[in-house]
Design a protein around this motif. Structure first.
Motif, PDB file in Angstrom:
ATOM      1  N   SER A 612       0.820  -1.212   0.000  1.00  0.00           N
ATOM      2  CA  SER A 612       0.000   0.000   0.000  1.00  0.00           C
ATOM      3  C   SER A 612       0.856   1.265   0.000  1.00  0.00           C
ATOM      4  CB  SER A 612      -0.909   0.015   1.238  1.00  0.00           C
ATOM      5  OG  SER A 612      -1.585   1.244   1.359  1.00  0.00           O
ATOM      6  N   TYR A 614      -0.560   4.148  -0.016  1.00  0.00           N
ATOM      7  CA  TYR A 614      -1.315   4.993   0.910  1.00  0.00           C
ATOM      8  C   TYR A 614      -0.688   4.891   2.300  1.00  0.00           C
ATOM      9  CZ  TYR A 614      -5.527   6.698   3.375  1.00  0.00           C
ATOM     10  OH  TYR A 614      -6.429   7.398   4.158  1.00  0.00           O
ATOM     11  N   VAL A 777      -3.750  13.897   2.754  1.00  0.00           N
ATOM     12  CA  VAL A 777      -4.890  12.974   2.705  1.00  0.00           C
ATOM     13  C   VAL A 777      -6.140  13.832   2.568  1.00  0.00           C
ATOM     14  CG1 VAL A 777      -5.966  10.959   3.752  1.00  0.00           C
ATOM     15  CG2 VAL A 777      -3.624  11.549   4.368  1.00  0.00           C
ATOM     16  N   THR A 945      -7.608   2.401  -3.574  1.00  0.00           N
ATOM     17  CA  THR A 945      -6.985   3.591  -2.992  1.00  0.00           C
ATOM     18  C   THR A 945      -5.775   3.228  -2.149  1.00  0.00           C
ATOM     19  OG1 THR A 945      -9.122   4.736  -2.959  1.00  0.00           O
ATOM     20  CG2 THR A 945      -7.398   5.587  -1.510  1.00  0.00           C
ATOM     21  N   LEU A 946      -5.920   2.180  -1.326  1.00  0.00           N
ATOM     22  CA  LEU A 946      -4.799   1.769  -0.485  1.00  0.00           C
ATOM     23  C   LEU A 946      -3.595   1.386  -1.328  1.00  0.00           C
ATOM     24  CD1 LEU A 946      -6.482  -0.416   2.289  1.00  0.00           C
ATOM     25  CD2 LEU A 946      -5.368   1.803   2.580  1.00  0.00           C
ATOM     26  N   GLY A 949      -2.560   4.762  -3.457  1.00  0.00           N
ATOM     27  CA  GLY A 949      -2.522   6.053  -2.778  1.00  0.00           C
ATOM     28  C   GLY A 949      -3.357   7.104  -3.476  1.00  0.00           C
TER      29      GLY A 949
END
Length: 1000
Positions: A612, A614, A777, A945-946, A949
């Protein structure tokens, strides 16, 4: 015998190791009477037996068959010790001596030594009266003679093994002798086979003797047979190669030669494995040949090479690593091995070679019956296969350029790997010791019944016997503890050794001592999954260069961590992120201690960093979060109460809104990171993650609103009420990573001048949006669901909302209110707004025209809002059967039924769906299909998304990225197609339900 004498006799038997004392006492008396041998002589050497009771029963059975069977032993202590050892360790040998009591005489004449390969070959060929490669008789009698003679020689090997002071030290020589015995048996069986296929032979002869003699058949030993490390009872893996003898006076022709050789191979295998009066020896397994069971049993050398050149898989070259001529034509066998060896030692350069070897090891483990896994000595985790696969992979990877490690035997290969600097002496020594221990355990459980097994005994009594047979432990419990400890150590070393050569080349060794070049290390990294090996080398060098305490610990851990990074979705990014994190933390004591002492935390760290971006980007900003991985409790998402208390404390510590919001943003980032990690390592479910993300967003907005209000609203206007209403997935407590926060803003003047109240409310919204922005974020407070949409004012008074909803609101606005929920601000104002919302969203009777309008809007959304060029089926939010379909259907059902069904008055999509199912509005099967599609789309959206990112609502087409998403959803590696098919199938089924219930 007096009672006192009998008691004394039983006591002595107990000291000698007997457990069934009365039975043993009676049997000894019977044996003494039958043989004329005194009781003391009979049982003097019983302590050498692993199971004295079983050995005594076996002696009694043998004597019943032939009262003179024990006479050759006389007073020969060595012979008695050997017999007790054999019968006490093996009911299989007991059965053999019952069938052939005359064979006991061989125990006396042979002395204590291991037979050589030449001796074994000569003895077994003598048993079938071989002359110039042909047995005197091709009938079943020759097979029986061969099997009896083989077991005679096997007894010699076993007696030597059992009487050695250390079975572990004796293992290599014993295993080599067993392999030589198997080779000799195959040679003798081939001699019988030649006679059987010769016209006029005792069998179904077909060919003239001169053609059979002119046919060369080479038997290539594979696996443990080829490596001279065979078990007592194991499949003997072979490959058959044939050609015509160039020196023969007759040339049968290639097709005739293959035909003759095939029949020879078939008869050879029957002589060893077919059921006869004397039981088979073991299975001759030719399934490692080209094309396996589907391929020809025998091929010419050219045919073999053509196959290996064009079609062979990586595992076939791994199998050929141990290939050795063991019977038949030695010249042809040597030619075969010489021809295939270059292909073996270049196989590691094949694409995905390491990956294929790892998959093969996984498949072996997956096929073990679940009940056998705790007992599997050979195939299970921490078993013999872990050692063999590790050693073989290291050999194949580095043997390309280093001929010194091209060894067949596992222990020889370990010694060579140490000598050449690919692995450390300590690890190799431990691995070697464990391998010997596991092999001795395997040998003793096979000796017990002379049958093929690789399972530790389950019964305590059998474990006690195993402990005595091996000499490795004092009791059954102790041998089991040894087994468990060995498994754990093997599993740990298996992982560590796999990547130690890379560490030695890149980090540990001085330049002048490096055993492989940077180019080789580069290729090794590429082989295990790094797409930028040069960059990886730089990171490894930076992490492991120097003499500091941190470097020493990381140098020790790096081989393991490289393994874990390589198993991850994006090894290159994971290693880069780890380097950045390590540099940020410097020599922080807790970080070094965690890396050194908590392998679970280190593994989890590599998993989240390689899986990840993210998480990796947030951890770089919050490096202390690595400590959470050492304590699962710290990964549990924090409650709203705990976060509210921290957020309120922030407000008391900071006087300005900028300072307060800087701290609030840090709180939000930290908790988003905690939730992301919890979801990845399995501490939090998808429901836990959604609730946590919603709570974090609520607390952030509440803290921001308090800070902004303190700065924007002067004391004289303190009566002004202001609230934030959560909408959409935020209102439903169903947020995912990257989701917008849909909101409405409402105020009430409460005596403040209405125009001034409006200006203050607008200013609050502006400042709230500005201060909640986070470039790292993003938090998008999206107010597009407000009355009149983007054309309407950003904030309204409660009276304005009331007038609008009662006079002008459209059907979609009532639909949007179904997920309205108070999130921040005045509790009284929220309560009044929700009362207004209930009037609109839960009408006593649904407006048919409004429902038709909702359907029309839904169809338009499907046609107009999908991004251009995107396959609708891949859109996780707006695609057919995805989030939008399920949510719109549930919301329409709420508009129709929530007034009369209170359980449907919820902002949660899934809770409303369950209520509709309970009320009989939606069939259970339909509800399941809708729920499955919605949950899967939600998980895929967050995983997308993870992984990257970046927020995206489209299921990627890129296979690598899709596989990465699958890994986050706990699919096995290389599951891109499986993920895609699961999503397409789920949404296809959900779409059918949607169309039936929404439009039907």
């Amino acid at each position: 015998m007096t009672a006192s004498d009998r008691s004394s006799s039983l006591t002595r038997l107990a000291r000698l190791g007997f457990s069934r004392l009365a039975e043993a006492d009676g049997l000894l008396t019977e044996l003494s009477d039958a043989t004329g041998v005194g009781r003391d002589m009979l049982c003097e050497h019983s302590p050498t037996a692993a199971d004295p009771d079983a050995a005594l029963i076996a002696l009694e059975r043998i004597v019943r068959r032939d009262p003179r069977a024990l006479a050759p032993l006389g007073s020969d202590d060595d012979a008695w010790r050997a017999l007790w050892a054999l019968l006490g360790a093996s009911t299989g040998f007991a059965d053999f001596y019952v069938r052939h009591p005359e064979e006991i005489a061989d125990i006396v004449v042979r002395g204590r030594y291991l037979p050589t390969g030449d001796e074994l070959r000569e003895t077994l060929l003598e048993a079938v009266d071989d002359e110039d490669g042909f047995a005197a008789d091709g009938g079943e009698a020759s097979w029986i003679a061969l099997r009896v003679r083989y077991r005679r020689m096997l007894a010699r090997i076993a007696a030597y093994d059992l009487l050695e002071p250390s079975a572990v030290d004796a293992l290599p020589a014993v295993a080599a002798a067993l392999a030589d015995a198997a080779a000799a048996a195959l040679e003798a069986s081939l001699s019988v086979a030649r006679t059987r296929v010769t016209r006029g032979g005792a069998g179904a002869g077909l060919f003239p003797r001169e053609e059979v003699a002119a046919t060369r058949l080479a038997v290539i030993g594979m696996g443990k047979t080829g490596a001279r490390e065979l078990n007592y009872v194991s499949d003997v893996d072979v490959i058959f190669v044939a050609d015509a003898d160039p020196e023969a006076t007759v040339d049968p022709g290639e097709s005739r030669v293959v035909d003759i050789a095939t029949r020879l191979a078939v008869q050879l295998m029957r002589g060893i494995s077919e059921v006869e009066v004397e039981p088979p020896l073991w299975e001759v397994d030719a399934n490692l040949r080209p094309e396996g069971k589907q391929g020809a049993l025998v091929r010419t050398l050219d045919s073999h090479l053509s196959y290996y050149e064009r079609w062979a898989k990586s595992w076939e070259f791994q199998a050929l690593l141990k290939a050795r001529p063991i019977a038949g034509s030695r010249e042809l066998g040597d030619a075969y091995v010489a021809a295939v060896q270059p292909k073996v030692w270049t196989s590691a350069a094949r694409e995905n070679f390491v990956d294929s070897v790892q998959r093969m090891r996984e498949r072996v483990t997956e096929h073990i019956p679940a009940a056998d896994v705790p007992y599997q000595i050979k195939l299970g985790p921490g078993g013999i296969r872990d050692i063999e696969f590790t050693v073989q992979l290291l050999q194949l990877v580095h043997g390309l350029t280093d001929e010194d490690i091209r060894q067949r035997g596992t222990l020889d290969a370990l010694d060579a790997l140490v000598a050449q600097g690919y692995i450390g002496r300590a690890e190799a020594s431990a691995f070697s010791d464990h391998y010997r221990v596991l092999r001795v355990l395997e040998h003793r459980v096979q000796l017990r019944g002379l049958r093929r097994t690789h399972l530790m005994p389950a019964k305590p009594e059998d474990r006690r016997i195993l402990a005595r047979a091996t000499g490795l432990a004092s009791s059954g419990d102790a041998v089991w503890e040894l087994w468990e400890r060995t498994k754990r150590d093997v599993r740990e070393i298996h992982v560590r050794l796999f990547y130690r050569p890379l560490l030695a080349a890149v980090a540990s060794l001085p330049e002048e001592e490096r055993v492989i070049s940077p180019e080789q290390a580069h290729d090794r990294l590429a082989a295990i999954g790094f797409t930028d090996p040069a960059g990886a080398l730089r990171h490894i060098g930076a992490l492991t260069s120097g003499i500091s305490r941190k470097v020493v610990i990381q140098r020790h851990l790096m081989p393991v961590m490289i393994r874990w990074f390589a198993d991850g979705v994006d090894p290159d990014y994971g290693l880069l992120a780890f380097r950045r994190l390590s540099e940020r933390l410097g020599d922080t004591p807790w970080f070094l201690r965690m890396l050194r002492d908590s392998s679970g935390a280190a593994e989890s760290l590599t998993r989240v960093l390689s899986g990840s971006r993210y998480i990796g980007e947030l951890m770089e900003w919050i490096p202390e979060s690595a400590a959470w991985l050492d304590d699962e409790e710290q990964l549990v998402p924090r409650t709203g109460v705990a976060l509210q208390q921290e957020a309120r404390a922030i407000q008391t510590r900071h006087q300005t809104v900028d300072d307060a919001m800087r701290a609030v943003r840090a709180l939000r980032r930290r908790e988003l990171l905690r939730t992301a990690i919890a979801g990845m390592v399995g501490v939090a479910t998808i429901e836990d993650v959604a609730r946590s993300l919603t709570t974090i967003t609520e607390v952030t907005i509440q803290a921001a609103l308090r800070a902004v209000r303190r700065e924007v609203v002067p004391p004289e206007d303190a009566e002004l009420d202001f609230s934030v209403i959560a909408m959409g997935r935020f209102g439903g407590s169903e947020l995912g990573f990257g989701s917008d926060a849909d909101v409405l803003y409402v105020y009430r003047a409460n005596g403040v001048d209405p125009e001034r109240a409006g200006r203050l409310a607008t200013r609050i919204v502006q400042e709230l949006r500005r201060h909640s922005e986070d470039h790292r974020v993003p938090l998008d407070l999206d107010a597009d669901l407000r009355p009149e949409g983007r054309s309407g004012p950003m904030v309204r008074s409660l009276d304005s909302y009331t007038e609008y909803y009662h006079r002008w609101s459209l059907s979609w606005e009532a639909q949007a209110l179904l997920r309205a929920r108070g999130a921040a601000g005045s509790v009284k104002l929220i309560r009044d707004f929700m009362a207004l919302a209930d009037e609109v969203r839960y009408p006593a009777a649904a407006d048919p025209q409004g429902l038709r309008e909702i359907k029309r809007i839904k169809a338009r959304v499907e046609n107009e809002r999908l991004p251009q060029g995107v396959d609708p089926r891949r859109h996780l939010k707006l695609g057919p059967g995805s989030l939008s379909d399920v949510e719109w259907l549930v919301q329409m059902l709420q508009l129709q039924h929530a007034h009369r069904i209170p359980e449907m008055r919820t902002t949660s999509t899934m809770a409303a769906l369950r209520a509709a199912e309970a009320a009989g509005i939606v069939a259970p099967s339909d509800a399941e299909r809708l729920s499955s599609a919605w949950r899967l789309a939600s998980r895929l959206r967050s995983a997308n998304t993870l992984l990257s990112g970046q927020t995206s609502d489209v299921l990627p087409t890129d296979r690598v990225r899709l596989d990465g998403i699958g890994r986050l959803l706990e699919y096995p590696p290389r599951s891109a197609t499986q993920v895609e098919e699961a999503y397409m199938g789920a949404t296809r089924r959900a779409r059918r339900v949607f169309e039936k219930l929404f439009y039907g």
